[in-house]
Scaffold this active site. Structure first.
Site, PDB file in Angstrom:
ATOM      1  N   GLY A 222      12.077   1.543  18.018  1.00  0.00           N
ATOM      2  CA  GLY A 222      12.136   1.455  16.554  1.00  0.00           C
ATOM      3  C   GLY A 222      12.521   2.789  15.936  1.00  0.00           C
TER       4      GLY A 222
ATOM      5  CB  VAL B  49       7.935   5.117  11.022  1.00  0.00           C
ATOM      6  CG1 VAL B  49       6.961   6.078  11.678  1.00  0.00           C
ATOM      7  CG2 VAL B  49       7.245   4.346   9.894  1.00  0.00           C
TER       8      VAL B  49
ATOM      9  CE1 TYR C  87       1.883  -5.778   9.959  1.00  0.00           C
ATOM     10  CE2 TYR C  87       3.973  -6.014  11.105  1.00  0.00           C
ATOM     11  CZ  TYR C  87       3.016  -5.215  10.503  1.00  0.00           C
ATOM     12  OH  TYR C  87       3.192  -3.846  10.440  1.00  0.00           O
TER      13      TYR C  87
ATOM     14  CD1 TRP D 103       8.790 -10.091  -9.034  1.00  0.00           C
ATOM     15  CD2 TRP D 103       9.013  -9.743  -6.830  1.00  0.00           C
ATOM     16  NE1 TRP D 103      10.113 -10.312  -8.702  1.00  0.00           N
ATOM     17  CE2 TRP D 103      10.273 -10.104  -7.352  1.00  0.00           C
ATOM     18  CE3 TRP D 103       8.904  -9.483  -5.462  1.00  0.00           C
ATOM     19  CZ2 TRP D 103      11.421 -10.191  -6.565  1.00  0.00           C
ATOM     20  CZ3 TRP D 103      10.042  -9.586  -4.672  1.00  0.00           C
ATOM     21  CH2 TRP D 103      11.274  -9.935  -5.214  1.00  0.00           C
TER      22      TRP D 103
ATOM     23  CG  ASP E 137      -1.477  -9.979  -7.975  1.00  0.00           C
ATOM     24  OD1 ASP E 137      -2.362 -10.195  -8.808  1.00  0.00           O
ATOM     25  OD2 ASP E 137      -0.368  -9.455  -8.240  1.00  0.00           O
TER      26      ASP E 137
HETATM   27  P1  NAP Z   1      11.693  -0.636  10.052  1.00  0.00           P
HETATM   28  O1  NAP Z   1      12.248   0.440   9.203  1.00  0.00           O
HETATM   29  O2  NAP Z   1      11.882  -2.050   9.646  1.00  0.00           O
HETATM   30  O3  NAP Z   1      12.241  -0.421  11.556  1.00  0.00           O
HETATM   31  C1  NAP Z   1      11.971  -1.376  12.546  1.00  0.00           C
HETATM   32  C2  NAP Z   1      12.541  -0.846  13.843  1.00  0.00           C
HETATM   33  O4  NAP Z   1      12.275  -1.775  14.890  1.00  0.00           O
HETATM   34  C3  NAP Z   1      14.059  -0.634  13.797  1.00  0.00           C
HETATM   35  O5  NAP Z   1      14.378   0.510  14.526  1.00  0.00           O
HETATM   36  C4  NAP Z   1      14.586  -1.888  14.517  1.00  0.00           C
HETATM   37  O6  NAP Z   1      15.843  -1.679  15.134  1.00  0.00           O
HETATM   38  C5  NAP Z   1      13.484  -2.053  15.576  1.00  0.00           C
HETATM   39  N1  NAP Z   1      13.431  -3.419  16.084  1.00  0.00           N
HETATM   40  C6  NAP Z   1      13.108  -4.547  15.414  1.00  0.00           C
HETATM   41  N2  NAP Z   1      13.182  -5.636  16.231  1.00  0.00           N
HETATM   42  C7  NAP Z   1      13.578  -5.168  17.457  1.00  0.00           C
HETATM   43  C8  NAP Z   1      13.862  -5.783  18.725  1.00  0.00           C
HETATM   44  N3  NAP Z   1      13.760  -7.119  18.889  1.00  0.00           N
HETATM   45  N4  NAP Z   1      14.259  -4.995  19.749  1.00  0.00           N
HETATM   46  C9  NAP Z   1      14.395  -3.660  19.574  1.00  0.00           C
HETATM   47  N5  NAP Z   1      14.128  -2.992  18.414  1.00  0.00           N
HETATM   48  C10 NAP Z   1      13.733  -3.748  17.365  1.00  0.00           C
HETATM   49  O7  NAP Z   1      10.118  -0.433  10.244  1.00  0.00           O
HETATM   50  P2  NAP Z   1       9.166   0.795   9.783  1.00  0.00           P
HETATM   51  O8  NAP Z   1       8.778   0.579   8.369  1.00  0.00           O
HETATM   52  O9  NAP Z   1       9.797   2.086  10.217  1.00  0.00           O
HETATM   53  O10 NAP Z   1       7.859   0.471  10.681  1.00  0.00           O
HETATM   54  C11 NAP Z   1       7.622   1.193  11.893  1.00  0.00           C
HETATM   55  C12 NAP Z   1       6.296   0.707  12.456  1.00  0.00           C
HETATM   56  O11 NAP Z   1       5.258   0.940  11.490  1.00  0.00           O
HETATM   57  C13 NAP Z   1       6.254  -0.798  12.767  1.00  0.00           C
HETATM   58  O12 NAP Z   1       5.562  -1.021  13.972  1.00  0.00           O
HETATM   59  C14 NAP Z   1       5.480  -1.391  11.588  1.00  0.00           C
HETATM   60  O13 NAP Z   1       4.809  -2.567  11.956  1.00  0.00           O
HETATM   61  C15 NAP Z   1       4.504  -0.267  11.278  1.00  0.00           C
HETATM   62  N6  NAP Z   1       4.008  -0.243   9.880  1.00  0.00           N
HETATM   63  C16 NAP Z   1       4.898  -0.231   8.846  1.00  0.00           C
HETATM   64  C17 NAP Z   1       4.389  -0.151   7.528  1.00  0.00           C
HETATM   65  C18 NAP Z   1       5.310  -0.076   6.324  1.00  0.00           C
HETATM   66  O14 NAP Z   1       4.787  -0.066   5.188  1.00  0.00           O
HETATM   67  N7  NAP Z   1       6.634  -0.012   6.511  1.00  0.00           N
HETATM   68  C19 NAP Z   1       2.991  -0.094   7.306  1.00  0.00           C
HETATM   69  C20 NAP Z   1       2.146  -0.095   8.416  1.00  0.00           C
HETATM   70  C21 NAP Z   1       2.657  -0.160   9.707  1.00  0.00           C
HETATM   71  P3  NAP Z   1      17.225  -1.884  14.270  1.00  0.00           P
HETATM   72  O15 NAP Z   1      17.321  -0.674  13.377  1.00  0.00           O
HETATM   73  O16 NAP Z   1      18.297  -1.919  15.311  1.00  0.00           O
HETATM   74  O17 NAP Z   1      17.047  -3.157  13.508  1.00  0.00           O
HETATM   75  O1  GFB Z   2       4.232  -3.783  -0.261  1.00  0.00           O
HETATM   76  P1  GFB Z   2       3.954  -5.248  -0.344  1.00  0.00           P
HETATM   77  O2  GFB Z   2       5.101  -6.146  -0.158  1.00  0.00           O
HETATM   78  O3  GFB Z   2       2.882  -5.573   0.765  1.00  0.00           O
HETATM   79  O4  GFB Z   2       3.297  -5.636  -1.802  1.00  0.00           O
HETATM   80  P2  GFB Z   2       1.312  -5.752   0.903  1.00  0.00           P
HETATM   81  C1  GFB Z   2       2.326  -4.903  -2.363  1.00  0.00           C
HETATM   82  C2  GFB Z   2       1.992  -5.457  -3.748  1.00  0.00           C
HETATM   83  O5  GFB Z   2       3.091  -5.151  -4.627  1.00  0.00           O
HETATM   84  C3  GFB Z   2       1.734  -6.957  -3.934  1.00  0.00           C
HETATM   85  C4  GFB Z   2       3.368  -6.247  -5.486  1.00  0.00           C
HETATM   86  O6  GFB Z   2       0.624  -7.112  -4.786  1.00  0.00           O
HETATM   87  C5  GFB Z   2       2.999  -7.462  -4.637  1.00  0.00           C
HETATM   88  O7  GFB Z   2       2.737  -8.574  -5.484  1.00  0.00           O
HETATM   89  N1  GFB Z   2       4.778  -6.164  -5.880  1.00  0.00           N
HETATM   90  C6  GFB Z   2       5.210  -5.972  -7.156  1.00  0.00           C
HETATM   91  C7  GFB Z   2       5.850  -6.225  -5.093  1.00  0.00           C
HETATM   92  N2  GFB Z   2       6.557  -5.928  -7.202  1.00  0.00           N
HETATM   93  C8  GFB Z   2       6.995  -6.075  -5.936  1.00  0.00           C
HETATM   94  C9  GFB Z   2       8.287  -6.095  -5.322  1.00  0.00           C
HETATM   95  O8  GFB Z   2       9.339  -5.984  -5.959  1.00  0.00           O
HETATM   96  N3  GFB Z   2       8.358  -6.272  -3.979  1.00  0.00           N
HETATM   97  C10 GFB Z   2       7.197  -6.411  -3.211  1.00  0.00           C
HETATM   98  N4  GFB Z   2       7.328  -6.541  -1.881  1.00  0.00           N
HETATM   99  N5  GFB Z   2       5.946  -6.388  -3.744  1.00  0.00           N
HETATM  100  C11 GFB Z   2       2.069  -5.986   3.408  1.00  0.00           C
HETATM  101  C12 GFB Z   2       1.845  -6.925   4.580  1.00  0.00           C
HETATM  102  O9  GFB Z   2       1.219  -6.395   2.384  1.00  0.00           O
HETATM  103  O10 GFB Z   2       1.734  -4.642   3.766  1.00  0.00           O
HETATM  104  C13 GFB Z   2       2.678  -6.461   5.761  1.00  0.00           C
HETATM  105  O11 GFB Z   2       2.230  -8.236   4.201  1.00  0.00           O
HETATM  106  C14 GFB Z   2       2.484  -4.981   6.061  1.00  0.00           C
HETATM  107  O12 GFB Z   2       2.314  -7.212   6.897  1.00  0.00           O
HETATM  108  C15 GFB Z   2       2.573  -4.156   4.798  1.00  0.00           C
HETATM  109  O13 GFB Z   2       1.290  -4.738   6.597  1.00  0.00           O
HETATM  110  C16 GFB Z   2       2.211  -2.730   5.038  1.00  0.00           C
HETATM  111  O14 GFB Z   2       0.700  -4.423   0.881  1.00  0.00           O
HETATM  112  O15 GFB Z   2       0.781  -6.756  -0.044  1.00  0.00           O
END
Ligand code: NAP
Ligand code: GFB
Length: 352
Positions: free
Chosen positions: A45, A50, A174, A239, A308
Site C-alpha cells: 500500500g 499513508v 471492514y 453531509w 452521520d
Molecule cells: P489508500 O490511500 O486508499 O491506499 C491503499 C493502498 O492499498 C494503495 O497503495 C493501493 O494500491 C493498495 N491496495 C489496495 N488493494 C490492493 C490489492 N488488492 N493488492 C495490492 N495493493 C492494494 O489508503 P490509506 O488511506 O493510505 O490507508 C492506509 C492504511 O491505513 C490502510 O490499511 C487503511 O485501512 C488504514 N487506515 C486508513 C484511515 C484513513 O482515514 N484513510 C484510517 C485508519 C486506518 P493502488 O495505489 O495500486 O490502488
Molecule cells: O470520514 P468519514 O467518511 O468516516 O465521515 P467515518 C465522517 C463524518 O463526516 C460522518 C460526515 O459523520 C459523515 O456524515 N461527512 C460530512 C462526510 N460531509 C462528508 C463528505 O463529504 N464525505 C464524507 N465521507 N463524510 C470511517 C469508516 O468512518 O472512518 C471507515 O467507515 C474508516 O471504515 C474511516 O475506518 C477511518 O469516520 O464516519
C-alpha cells in the site's frame, strides 16, 4: 462395507497427511544476505496516502542508511492472490514489512460495500501475513483503525477493548477484517514465535488522499467539494448534521510514528496512534477549518438526509504517550492548510 471404510480412512489419511505436512512446514530457511545488518522494508500500500507520507518523512527527515525501502502498489502484485504475493516476497526477500494495503474508504463507501470490504481485506491480510511467516520476516507492522472498536463502549477507548463487542453497523465488514489482523498476529506469535504487531490510527488525512466524492473520507471529500463550490460560486454542502465528533491524525505525523513503531516498538499487542481526546473536533468545526483554508466565504449547508454514521469513537493515546511523552502532533489548522494547498496545486493528478 470394509471397502467403504477403508476408502474413507484412506481419504482421511491423505487429508491429515496433507494437513500434517502443511502444519509442520519447517520454519523458513534463513536467506544469507550480503549485509546482514541491512533492513529491507517492504511497504504494502506504499502508493496510497499513508505510504506516500512515510516516503515523504524518510526523504525529509528520517532516512537511515541501514534501511532499504520498497514501496508497492497493486500494480506490483494483487495481494489478494497468494501466488502473486509469494512471487513478490521471493523477489524482495524483505526483513521487515509495513502492511498498509487495503480496500479503504469513507462512511458511504463502507455502507455500500460491506461484503467487499470484508472479503478483500481478509484475503489481502491472509496472503501478506502468511508470506511474512513463510519468508521469515523479522517484524511486520499492520494498520488497523479506531472504527474497529465496539460501538457501544465506555470512553475513551483503549487498546484492550478491540474485541469487546460489535463494531458500528456502518462498517462492520471492514472492522471485522481489521480485527482479525490482531487475532492473526497473536496466532502466528504463539504458534511460530513471529513478531507481527499492529497500530490503530484514528481518521487520517493529508496529501495524496482519495478525493472521490462518493468513496472518500470527510476531509478530502469536503476539500474537493469546497474547491468546486468556490469555482462554481455555490454553497458548500456538508453531509449529515455536522455534529459527530472525530479525532484526526495528519498523515505525516502518522508516517513519523510508523517509523518509530517499526524501529522501536516490541509488543505484539496493538497501539493506538492518535491525537489526544482534547483534540476531538466536530464535523462542523472541521468543515469550517477547510472553508477558512480555502478562503471560502459562503455559508455551510448541512444535508441531514445523509447519514452521520458513528457519533463518536473517542480514543485514548495514553499508551503512545507513555512511550513518546514529547511527541508533537502538527496543529490541525496547519495540517488542513497544507492538505488544501497540496490538493489545489495537484488538482489534475489527485485521485478523484
Ligand atoms: P489508500 O490511500 O486508499 O491506499 C491503499 C493502498 O492499498 C494503495 O497503495 C493501493 O494500491 C493498495 N491496495 C489496495 N488493494 C490492493 C490489492 N488488492 N493488492 C495490492 N495493493 C492494494 O489508503 P490509506 O488511506 O493510505 O490507508 C492506509 C492504511 O491505513 C490502510 O490499511 C487503511 O485501512 C488504514 N487506515 C486508513 C484511515 C484513513 O482515514 N484513510 C484510517 C485508519 C486506518 P493502488 O495505489 O495500486 O490502488
Ligand atoms: O470520514 P468519514 O467518511 O468516516 O465521515 P467515518 C465522517 C463524518 O463526516 C460522518 C460526515 O459523520 C459523515 O456524515 N461527512 C460530512 C462526510 N460531509 C462528508 C463528505 O463529504 N464525505 C464524507 N465521507 N463524510 C470511517 C469508516 O468512518 O472512518 C471507515 O467507515 C474508516 O471504515 C474511516 O475506518 C477511518 O469516520 O464516519
Amino acid at each position: 462395507m470394509a471397502d467403504v471404510d477403508e476408502e474413507r480412512n484412506d481419504n482421511l489419511l491423505t487429508y491429515v497427511m496433507a494437513e500434517q505436512s502443511d502444519r509442520s512446514t519447517p520454519p523458513p530457511a534463513k536467506i544469507p544476505r550480503p549485509d546482514e545488518e541491512k533492513k529491507i522494508v517492504l511497504v504494502t500500500g506504499g502508493s496510497g496516502m499513508v505510504g506516500k507520507a512515510i516516503r515523504t518523512v524518510l526523504e525529509e527527515e528520517e532516512a537511515n542508511e541501514k534501511e532499504e525501502w520498497v514501496f508497492l502498489s497493486s500494480k506490483d502484485a494483487d495481494l489478494r492472490s497468494m501466488d502473486e504475493t509469494r512471487a513478490l516476497f521471493a523477489k524482495h526477500h524483505p526483513t521487515h514489512v509495513i502492511h498498509l494495503a487495503a480496500l479503504v474508504g469513507g462512511l458511504f463507501r463502507n455502507m455500500k460495500y460491506k461484503a467487499d470490504f470484508l472479503r478483500e481485506n481478509l484475503l489481502i491480510n491472509d496472503c501478506v501475513l502468511h508470506c511474512c511467516y513463510e519468508f521469515g520476516v523479522e517484524k511486520c507492522v499492520s494498520c488497523l483503525s479506531t472504527c474497529i472498536f465496539p460501538d457501544h463502549t465506555t470512553y475513551p477507548i483503549d487498546e484492550t477493548m478491540i474485541h469487546n463487542g460489535p463494531p458500528h453497523s456502518s462498517n462492520f465488514g471492514y472492522a471485522y477484517a481489521k480485527r482479525l489482523i490482531d487475532v492473526q498476529n497473536q496466532a502466528y506469535h504463539e504458534q511460530h514465535g513471529c513478531h507481527f504487531t499492529s497500530v490503530i490510527p484514528t481518521n487520517i488525512f493529508g496529501s495524496f488522499d482519495n478525493y472521490n466524492l462518493e468513496d472518500s473520507h470527510v476531509i478530502p471529500g469536503l476539500i474537493h467539494k469546497c474547491y468546486m463550490a468556490k469555482a462554481n460560486n455555490t454553497e458548500l454542502t456538508v453531509w449529515g448534521s455536522g455534529k459527530p465528533l472525530r479525532q484526526f491524525i495528519y498523515s505525516k505525523d502518522l508516517g513519523r510514528l510508523l517509523l518509530w513503531v517499526l524501529r522501536n516498538y516490541d509488543e505484539i499487542e496493538p497501539i493506538i496512534l492518535s491525537v489526544g481526546e482534547e483534540d476531538e473536533v466536530s464535523i462542523k468545526e472541521v468543515a469550517e477549518m477547510i472553508a477558512e483554508a480555502m478562503d471560502f466565504k459562503k455559508p455551510l449547508v448541512f444535508d441531514t438526509t445523509k447519514s452521520d454514521g458513528q457519533f463518536k469513537k473517542t480514543a485514548s493515546n495514553a499508551k503512545l504517550k507513555r512511550y513518546l511523552p514529547d511527541f508533537k502532533f502538527t496543529d490541525i489548522k496547519q495540517a488542513i492548510r497544507e492538505s488544501v494547498d497540496w490538493f489545489v496545486k495537484n488538482y489534475d493528478q489527485a485521485r478523484k
